[in-house]
Scaffold this active site. Structure first.
Site, PDB file in Angstrom:
ATOM      1  N   HIS A   1      22.719  27.574 -31.682  1.00 17.20           N
ATOM      2  CA  HIS A   1      22.034  26.591 -32.513  1.00 17.20           C
ATOM      3  C   HIS A   1      22.321  25.195 -31.969  1.00 17.20           C
ATOM      4  O   HIS A   1      23.489  24.808 -31.829  1.00 17.20           O
ATOM      5  CB  HIS A   1      22.499  26.678 -33.964  1.00 17.20           C
ATOM      6  CG  HIS A   1      21.920  27.836 -34.709  1.00 17.20           C
ATOM      7  ND1 HIS A   1      21.810  27.869 -36.084  1.00 17.20           N
ATOM      8  CD2 HIS A   1      21.396  29.010 -34.268  1.00 17.20           C
ATOM      9  CE1 HIS A   1      21.254  29.012 -36.456  1.00 17.20           C
ATOM     10  NE2 HIS A   1      21.003  29.723 -35.369  1.00 17.20           N
TER      11      HIS A   1
ATOM     12  N   TYR B   1      22.176  22.681 -45.180  1.00 15.59           N
ATOM     13  CA  TYR B   1      23.152  22.241 -46.172  1.00 15.59           C
ATOM     14  C   TYR B   1      22.392  21.407 -47.204  1.00 15.59           C
ATOM     15  O   TYR B   1      21.820  20.372 -46.861  1.00 15.59           O
ATOM     16  CB  TYR B   1      24.241  21.384 -45.523  1.00 15.59           C
ATOM     17  CG  TYR B   1      25.191  22.157 -44.643  1.00 15.59           C
ATOM     18  CD1 TYR B   1      26.454  22.528 -45.107  1.00 15.59           C
ATOM     19  CD2 TYR B   1      24.844  22.525 -43.342  1.00 15.59           C
ATOM     20  CE1 TYR B   1      27.338  23.225 -44.307  1.00 15.59           C
ATOM     21  CE2 TYR B   1      25.712  23.229 -42.536  1.00 15.59           C
ATOM     22  CZ  TYR B   1      26.958  23.580 -43.021  1.00 15.59           C
ATOM     23  OH  TYR B   1      27.835  24.280 -42.222  1.00 15.59           O
TER      24      TYR B   1
ATOM     25  N   PRO C   1      34.944  25.431 -46.809  1.00 15.70           N
ATOM     26  CA  PRO C   1      34.052  25.963 -45.772  1.00 15.70           C
ATOM     27  C   PRO C   1      32.866  25.069 -45.438  1.00 15.70           C
ATOM     28  O   PRO C   1      32.097  25.396 -44.523  1.00 15.70           O
ATOM     29  CB  PRO C   1      33.581  27.290 -46.376  1.00 15.70           C
ATOM     30  CG  PRO C   1      33.694  27.104 -47.855  1.00 15.70           C
ATOM     31  CD  PRO C   1      34.879  26.220 -48.055  1.00 15.70           C
TER      32      PRO C   1
ATOM     33  N   LYS D   1      34.878  25.037 -40.425  1.00 16.38           N
ATOM     34  CA  LYS D   1      36.024  24.776 -39.554  1.00 16.38           C
ATOM     35  C   LYS D   1      37.157  25.799 -39.643  1.00 16.38           C
ATOM     36  O   LYS D   1      38.066  25.780 -38.810  1.00 16.38           O
ATOM     37  CB  LYS D   1      36.619  23.388 -39.872  1.00 16.38           C
ATOM     38  CG  LYS D   1      35.684  22.243 -39.579  1.00 16.38           C
ATOM     39  CD  LYS D   1      35.288  22.214 -38.124  1.00 16.38           C
ATOM     40  CE  LYS D   1      34.192  21.218 -37.845  1.00 16.38           C
ATOM     41  NZ  LYS D   1      33.416  21.562 -36.662  1.00 16.38           N
TER      42      LYS D   1
ATOM     43  N   TYR E   1      30.730  18.389 -36.087  1.00 16.71           N
ATOM     44  CA  TYR E   1      30.239  19.725 -36.396  1.00 16.71           C
ATOM     45  C   TYR E   1      30.369  20.666 -35.203  1.00 16.71           C
ATOM     46  O   TYR E   1      30.771  21.829 -35.357  1.00 16.71           O
ATOM     47  CB  TYR E   1      28.774  19.659 -36.846  1.00 16.71           C
ATOM     48  CG  TYR E   1      28.316  20.916 -37.548  1.00 16.71           C
ATOM     49  CD1 TYR E   1      28.573  21.099 -38.899  1.00 16.71           C
ATOM     50  CD2 TYR E   1      27.656  21.926 -36.859  1.00 16.71           C
ATOM     51  CE1 TYR E   1      28.171  22.255 -39.559  1.00 16.71           C
ATOM     52  CE2 TYR E   1      27.253  23.090 -37.506  1.00 16.71           C
ATOM     53  CZ  TYR E   1      27.516  23.243 -38.851  1.00 16.71           C
ATOM     54  OH  TYR E   1      27.133  24.409 -39.486  1.00 16.71           O
TER      55      TYR E   1
END
Length: 394
Positions: free
Chosen positions: A72, A201, A293, A297, A385
């Site tokens: 991704h 998200y 979460p 990580k 990220y």
């Protein structure tokens, strides 16, 4: 029994450490209190940072990940009905994340360990490390009704938050830092195609939601719920309806629903202990730190600990660099606190807090608006990220 490194815990961090050590000729034995089937039954994370992907390649266990995992190069934020794509690759000079389930990582590592003849003792009861501040540490455990002693040079505690390793450190030699969040994540796993090609998200007035996936045919979804919620009160139908309410209308319209394979509620906390070592014992992964979460990580932080410890052990056994041993904790913690900050920040910005003052709500909205309309802000999100660089021991 005797070995060089005794590893407590046969989850992905313990297995990855064992694989890397074995490839450098460092003998190790892994002890696990559960069965192998139980370890594989755990439903966990599935987003791997660039650094962990590279480490799995270095360990020689990346073949199936390369074939079946999904690269991704972006992730999406859904802020009520506004959608913002974070171009991970474009903002970080080509870095990406890999969507590949933790269960599959564990399976690959188990098979690799079996192929090299590594020793893993499952269903080892009453595991206890001893003499950790001496030159002759050892671990005892019970197997088939007998007590066994495993002599070693070092002990790696890869046995999670509730494991024995951290509990073996005297209370006056360790300090814990913790924040418990007033909500949890209700997660549902289903054999349905993901609603989007990238993770979403979602921040909504009803609460946070996440659209994730394990494969092109298996999806993982989450909704924020109060801590006192019970899984049995959430039918599949109720879950899907609540998820749709929290997603942008065009996303909700494409959502494919189906029967759940698994549902569970996970509380959220931030947790770190300092130091991460005591004598000849090194804490790895969840034994030393927990992150909410939201930033993906948890498993990745464990991998960075493994990276540090494995390189330290190579230096010790191949170059005699015992002077580096005291640096393990401080090296790991530099990266851990930065990841803790990112996970706390993502959690704070995207979740609904029932006791939040109006001023704080406006500040959160302003910060999200600024970050998502600024290339510098989006770059900050992207580089965290995909994962910050691993710290060096020297």
């Amino acid at each position: 029994m005797k070995t060089q490194v005794a590893i407590i815990g046969a989850g992905p961090s313990g297995l990855l450490l064992g694989q890397l050590l074995s490839r450098h000729g460092i003998d190790n034995v892994i002890l696990e209190r559960k069965s192998g089937d139980y370890v594989l039954s755990r439903i966990r994370a599935g987003v791997l940072e660039q650094g962990m992907v590279d480490l799995l390649r270095e360990a020689g266990v990346a073949k199936r990940m390369e074939e079946e995992g999904e690269v991704h190069d972006g992730v999406e934020l859904a802020l009520d009905n506004r959608r913002v794509r974070v171009d991970l690759a474009g903002l970080t000079s080509g870095k990406t994340v890999m969507v590949y389930g933790q269960t599959e990582v564990t399976r690959d590592l188990m098979e690799a360990r079996e192929a090299i003849g590594g020793t893993t003792i499952y269903e080892a009861d009453n595991v206890r490390p001893h003499a950790l501040e001496t030159d002759t540490p050892y671990v005892t455990f019970e197997k088939d009704g007998e007590t066994v002693r495993l002599d070693c040079d070092y002990v790696a505690g890869c046995d999670g938050f509730h494991g024995v390793s951290r509990q073996s450190i005297p209370a006056d030699r360790i300090k814990a830092f913790e924040k418990v969040y007033p909500f949890g994540w209700l997660g549902l796993l289903a054999d349905t195609p993901p609603v989007a090609d990238e993770l979403i998200y979602a921040r909504h007035e009803r609460g946070f939601a996440l659209c994730s996936m394990r494969s092109p045919t298996r999806s993982r979804y989450y909704v924020q719920v109060p801590l006192d919620e019970k899984v049995e009160d959430w039918s599949d139908e109720r879950f899907w309806e609540e998820l749709k309410r929290r997603l942008p209308e065009d996303v909700a319209a494409k959502l494919v629903t189906g029967p759940s394979l698994e549902k569970s509620i996970a509380p959220l906390r931030s947790f770190v202990v300092e130091p991460m070592q005591y004598g000849k014992l090194f804490l790895v992964g969840d034994a030393a730190h927990i992150v909410p979460p939201t930033g993906a990580k948890g498993l990745n932080l464990a991998a960075s600990d493994v990276n540090t410890l494995y390189r330290l052990m190579v230096k010790v056994y191949q170059e005699g660099r015992t002077d580096l041993i005291p640096r393990y904790s401080q090296t790991c913690l530099k990266r851990i606190w930065k990841a803790e900050r990112f996970s706390w920040w993502m959690t704070s910005l995207l979740h609904k807090f029932s006791d939040e003052a109006d001023f704080e709500t406006r500040m959160r909205e302003a910060e999200l608006d600024y970050l998502t309309s600024s290339e510098a802000g989006l770059t900050t999100i992207a580089e965290n990220y995909v994962g910050l660089p691993y710290e060096s021991l020297e």
